[in-house]
Design a protein around this motif. Sequence first.
Motif, short mmCIF file in Angstrom:
data_model
loop_
_atom_site.label_atom_id
_atom_site.label_comp_id
_atom_site.label_asym_id
_atom_site.label_seq_id
_atom_site.Cartn_x
_atom_site.Cartn_y
_atom_site.Cartn_z
N GLN A 86 1.66 0.80 7.71
CA GLN A 86 2.47 0.08 6.73
C GLN A 86 1.61 -0.50 5.61
O GLN A 86 1.95 -0.39 4.43
N LYS A 110 11.59 2.66 7.24
CA LYS A 110 10.18 2.55 7.67
C LYS A 110 9.79 1.10 7.97
O LYS A 110 8.91 0.85 8.79
N GLY A 111 10.46 0.17 7.31
CA GLY A 111 10.11 -1.23 7.50
C GLY A 111 10.87 -1.94 8.59
O GLY A 111 10.61 -3.12 8.87
N ASP A 136 7.06 -2.61 -1.20
CA ASP A 136 6.76 -1.21 -0.87
C ASP A 136 7.58 -0.28 -1.75
O ASP A 136 7.07 0.71 -2.31
#
Length: 332
Positions: free
Chosen positions: A181, A141-142, A95
């Motif tokens: 995601q 975010k992950g 990402d």
Amino acid sequence: MVRAAILQIKDIYYPLLATFGVPANIMTIVILSRGNCGLSKCISVYMMAMAVADLLVMVISVLLCHIFGYQFPKSFLSYTAVCKFILYSGYVNLDMSAWFTVSFTFDRFVSICCPNFKEKYCTKKTATTLIVTVFALTYLKGVPMFFSYEAERIIDNVHWGCRTTQAVYTLPAWSVYSWMQSSSVVLLPFALMMLFNSLTVRRILLANRVRRSLRSSGNESQNDPEVKSRRQSILLLFTISGSYIILWLTAVGSFAATRMSSSVFNQGDYSNPGYIATETGCLLMYLSSCSNTCIYAATQRKFRGELKNVLKFPWTYFSKLVNDKKELKTNQ
């Protein structure tokens, strides 16, 4: 029993990819850190960030997960805690690599299409701030991804392996997060790079047309040095983002096909077209994490010179040691 063709390809492909990709990205980091490539500080920051992210993808996803984790299923890499960290880090690094490339593409878009904003945005300080922000946001975010896995089995109170928790399939919140995601890694960066590149191309074609018209009316030479300089400056942009778009195209297509149609295939069905398309997309996707070194060498003359120096360094150093030793013996 004959192994499926896609599995045989993976057995050969990933070791070859790691053999080239890991040292290539390390050399890129070393060369860029020396600052002798004639690039602006702003561009160097983005290129360095992309090289570091690509190296992490090579080490975590390719080496640890697809090679060591697959070849040694009973090693410490199979402990649930380690396995979860590898899966989380691999996903986040991929990402991060994608968004670093988007950041570089946007920076070049601003430089070419927004001259009034260029002086404020296209600076080393802005680039560094943006890279640090993307790094932090991507890892934050992950975080839920880390908790989406559980132990596959428990032997003597030791947790082994990783599997997706049942909540991921049953809770709507997990479904929404999974969509967000996946889109953040695959669809959105791809779409943004296509948008920025198309706007940049449009601006360049328009500027070149106007400039050629002005020079023709003035009866000046058609060898326009400014057009040549602009062409050279955007070559790096289009090769990096173009390579990303081409290598991620299969992953984007397979993602859209499987998600939009809600098609599901059995993981053990290695002949299923959906499985083959998904795995092929992954193979090409990981290839994008070692292609930038080749791009830099092909498009940047000074980078090629630095690369030759790095490759010749072991031989040069060894020759110097031998000569010094001979000279020492002669003096004695």
